[in-house]
Design a protein around this motif. Sequence first.
Motif, PDB file in Angstrom:
ATOM      1  N   GLU A 146       0.788  -1.191   0.162  1.00  0.00           N
ATOM      2  CA  GLU A 146      -0.169   0.047  -0.008  1.00  0.00           C
ATOM      3  C   GLU A 146       0.980   1.249   0.000  1.00  0.00           C
ATOM      4  N   GLY A 147       1.928   1.126   0.735  1.00  0.00           N
ATOM      5  CA  GLY A 147       2.880   2.435   0.974  1.00  0.00           C
ATOM      6  C   GLY A 147       3.326   2.682  -0.462  1.00  0.00           C
ATOM      7  N   ARG A 148       3.958   1.840  -0.966  1.00  0.00           N
ATOM      8  CA  ARG A 148       4.574   1.879  -2.287  1.00  0.00           C
ATOM      9  C   ARG A 148       3.919   2.393  -3.541  1.00  0.00           C
ATOM     10  N   PHE A 149       2.489   2.084  -3.362  1.00  0.00           N
ATOM     11  CA  PHE A 149       1.560   2.377  -4.568  1.00  0.00           C
ATOM     12  C   PHE A 149       0.352   3.164  -4.298  1.00  0.00           C
ATOM     13  N   ASP A 150       0.232   3.453  -3.067  1.00  0.00           N
ATOM     14  CA  ASP A 150      -0.658   4.393  -2.548  1.00  0.00           C
ATOM     15  C   ASP A 150      -1.983   3.819  -3.062  1.00  0.00           C
ATOM     16  N   SER A 151      -2.188   2.462  -2.845  1.00  0.00           N
ATOM     17  CA  SER A 151      -3.353   1.659  -3.193  1.00  0.00           C
ATOM     18  C   SER A 151      -3.953   0.570  -2.291  1.00  0.00           C
ATOM     19  N   PRO A 152      -5.026   1.340  -1.599  1.00  0.00           N
ATOM     20  CA  PRO A 152      -5.553   0.225  -0.663  1.00  0.00           C
ATOM     21  C   PRO A 152      -5.945  -1.307  -1.062  1.00  0.00           C
ATOM     22  N   SER A 191       0.813   6.486 -16.177  1.00  0.00           N
ATOM     23  CA  SER A 191       0.268   7.788 -15.762  1.00  0.00           C
ATOM     24  C   SER A 191      -0.244   7.633 -14.093  1.00  0.00           C
ATOM     25  N   SER A 192      -0.072   6.251 -13.679  1.00  0.00           N
ATOM     26  CA  SER A 192      -0.583   6.171 -12.336  1.00  0.00           C
ATOM     27  C   SER A 192       0.442   5.854 -11.605  1.00  0.00           C
ATOM     28  N   ILE A 193       1.892   6.236 -12.007  1.00  0.00           N
ATOM     29  CA  ILE A 193       3.107   6.331 -11.048  1.00  0.00           C
ATOM     30  C   ILE A 193       2.740   7.202 -10.045  1.00  0.00           C
ATOM     31  N   PRO A 194       2.932   6.845  -8.783  1.00  0.00           N
ATOM     32  CA  PRO A 194       2.647   7.579  -7.733  1.00  0.00           C
ATOM     33  C   PRO A 194       3.372   8.995  -7.814  1.00  0.00           C
ATOM     34  N   HIS A 195       2.976  10.323  -7.687  1.00  0.00           N
ATOM     35  CA  HIS A 195       3.512  11.667  -7.971  1.00  0.00           C
ATOM     36  C   HIS A 195       4.586  11.662  -7.192  1.00  0.00           C
ATOM     37  N   ASP A 196       4.808  11.078  -5.904  1.00  0.00           N
ATOM     38  CA  ASP A 196       5.984  11.306  -5.046  1.00  0.00           C
ATOM     39  C   ASP A 196       6.969  10.044  -5.181  1.00  0.00           C
ATOM     40  N   VAL A 197       6.891   9.304  -6.307  1.00  0.00           N
ATOM     41  CA  VAL A 197       7.650   8.114  -6.275  1.00  0.00           C
ATOM     42  C   VAL A 197       9.108   8.380  -5.980  1.00  0.00           C
ATOM     43  N   ASN A 198       9.809   9.548  -6.261  1.00  0.00           N
ATOM     44  CA  ASN A 198      11.185   9.817  -6.001  1.00  0.00           C
ATOM     45  C   ASN A 198      11.347   9.720  -4.501  1.00  0.00           C
ATOM     46  N   LEU A 199      10.310  10.323  -3.903  1.00  0.00           N
ATOM     47  CA  LEU A 199      10.556  10.489  -2.480  1.00  0.00           C
ATOM     48  C   LEU A 199      10.248   8.810  -1.857  1.00  0.00           C
ATOM     49  N   LYS A 200       9.412   8.055  -2.331  1.00  0.00           N
ATOM     50  CA  LYS A 200       9.431   6.846  -1.935  1.00  0.00           C
ATOM     51  C   LYS A 200      10.549   5.980  -2.042  1.00  0.00           C
TER      52      LYS A 200
END
Lengths: 138, 646
Positions: free
Chosen positions: B111-117, B618-627
């Motif tokens: 969930e944390g990596r992909f922001d997806s419950p 397009s669904s790559i989390p916007h803060d993927v670099n922070l992750k």
Amino acid sequence: MRTTRTEFSTLASQDHERLSQIVMRKQAALSLRVAVVFLVIVLGLPLVNAYLPELANTPVFGFTASWLFLGVVFFPITWVLSAYFIKQSDRLESECTDWRVLLGKPAETQTAFTANDSTNDLTNDPLNDPTSKDKEIL
Amino acid sequence: MMNPGTIPFLFVLAMIAVTIWLGIRATHASKTASDFFVAGRSVSVFWNASAISGEYLSAASFMGIGGMVMKNGYDALWYPVGYATGYLFLLLFIAGPLRRFGAYTIPDFAEGRFDSPLFRKIAVTFVLVIGLFYTMPQMKGAGLTMMSILGWPYWVGIVVVGMVITFNVALGGMKGITIVQAFQYWAKLFGISVPFFVLASIYGGYPSHLNEIRIAPQETPRLTKDATVKIKGKKDAPVNAMTFPAAGETEILFPEGAFLSAVTPARKPLSGEDKLNLPGMDTNLAFPTGTRLKTQPFTVTQGGIPLLKDGKVVKTALKLEFRDPTTAVISAGSIVPNAPTNKKWIEPFGTLTGKYGYPLLYTYSLIIALVCGTAGLPHILVRFYTNPDGRSAKRTTMLVMVMIGVFYVFTPMWGTLGRSLLPALYANNTTDTAVLKLPMMLENKLLGQILSGITSAGAFAAFMSTFSGLLVSMSGAMAHDIYGRILRPNSSPEARLKAFKVAAILFGAISVGLGVLIESFDINMMVGWAFAIAAASYFPLLLIGAWWRGLTKYGAAIGMLSGGLLSLTAIVISMLIDKKFLSLQVSPIVRTLLEQPAIWGVPLSITVMVIVSKMTASSIPHDVNLKMLRLHAPEEMGVSQDYIAH
């Protein structure tokens, strides 16, 4: 000390990208290097068994060479490889503890006395943050 | 006279008592939710490594590998090697990032990596499925050991192990089992090493037995005295088969008679060769009470002329498959059925990898399954969160590799000794019990029983510690992910802790129930299932998720599901063919790929992940670099966080 965090959270997305690339690239290269050595051993042995059976079945101390390698010698090899990896990995990490240096900014920022704002903290719970002590020193 | 199982039973009892005592003691220190889920993240490197090793060395490791080496020789050495290698891959690619990311469970990571419950739900399902598959063989091991030591019914051992561990887990959670598992590692190491040294000092050591096997390549083990063996029936197929050697005679008596379900030549006739006319090949055959059977090898012919290979006449012998359980007495001097020749045993590409004619393919697929499977087992992964930081996670992994490596060096020794000293175990496919039975053959009965007690206690430590870990990971997934995140997101830590305890009892009961139901399943087969699913689902998820920022939730989920489910399907089909529920004619290469799916399953999963991710970029989390920074930046940089702050 608070400054460090506030400032980090105000970094632009492309700074995050650059920073993560710097941090990841060296670690990835190290991991891949060790993995390749290891894969050559693990995937090469069946080839030796298949195409150089005389070598594989050479007697050594009662074992066949291949049995001695796979059943005994193999394990210490994994220890050596992992010890090497950990040593190198720790060294890499100690080289990139300060993101400002990595981004080419001065290590000591002049903002150290100005901002006291902690509302933008990256961590939800500063008390839980294992790194907060280090930042005191910073 | 005292029952020969009494002393081993006392040792097992002592192991159980110490387990409960340590569990209760540790419970006093286990109070917060964090203690329950991740042992407060405060376990020292040494104890954590002991506990991980204790959890990792399961029934399959303690009894199974020795048994497999005895059965298949060199080929089975890949098992311990693969298990240990999997750990190196964890260290290189997964351990550090996963710990830094600061999640409690793999579903947290998902969930944390992909922001997806939604992804949490998929991941949690896999935790439970892999967990239960891996639980079943532990349970079966416990049942079998009790049966073989004391002749107790199969379910007794399962209920005992189930109750003790459920009690420990419900009472103390992760912290409660950590010290127990650490203790159990040392008990296992003691149990696999000390009795071996005693046996070796009497019967000769590892290299000398191997040497005897090596210098007589055409020989097959012979019985030195009459051996009475219990034979299993058709419901336990394929272990109901008795394949006689093509190298010589075997004399066998059936005091109770026998019903056969098939009589075939051991070597399948190739096209062009003459079909053999054997009695009862198509019908059921019955041996009356007291039948004495003498099997002899016969010559394979082609058009009535003996078939030659390398200038020698090709011979084969009978393969009997029994319909009902019965007893057989194999005479002294006979070559034991089901045993490969010394050459096939000690040299690579023998009876395991060579069985479908594609030994190299089989070997590679097996290696991939074991390496990637280890790196994707949820109960192993959850352990990394008990480290205080990413750096100590790496140190722990290093120490675990030393600990399990030392242990694994001993397992083939038992297999080698079993082949030399107890060949009767081949006859009814019970090489798995070599570790328990070998000490019993000592002249000094008391010493034999004490040593057997030590190995039995070690085996029990193996079932209990692995089951503890599985139960914690399943209960944690239930309480933390399903209850705490999906059903009641606003529940208090106390409520989650209560949910953990309820879940532990629930899964404890389910595991016991499943364990009782699967008596006829093969331990290694079930472990194979767990590994096949883990290798093609969790391993790609973690590897790609930690290192490629382009991975999207769709790519990860679809890749994981397709890899995991197709591998499972393949392995189930393979099992159904083995069990003769399915009479499918497939080519040997397909058969190899069905039985060992990792060589296509893992790349398939990764390929699907990459392709679908590219399509859904397009669904790559916007803060993927922070992750990515949180996964990889050293703690000192100050970007990591605990994903869940309790």
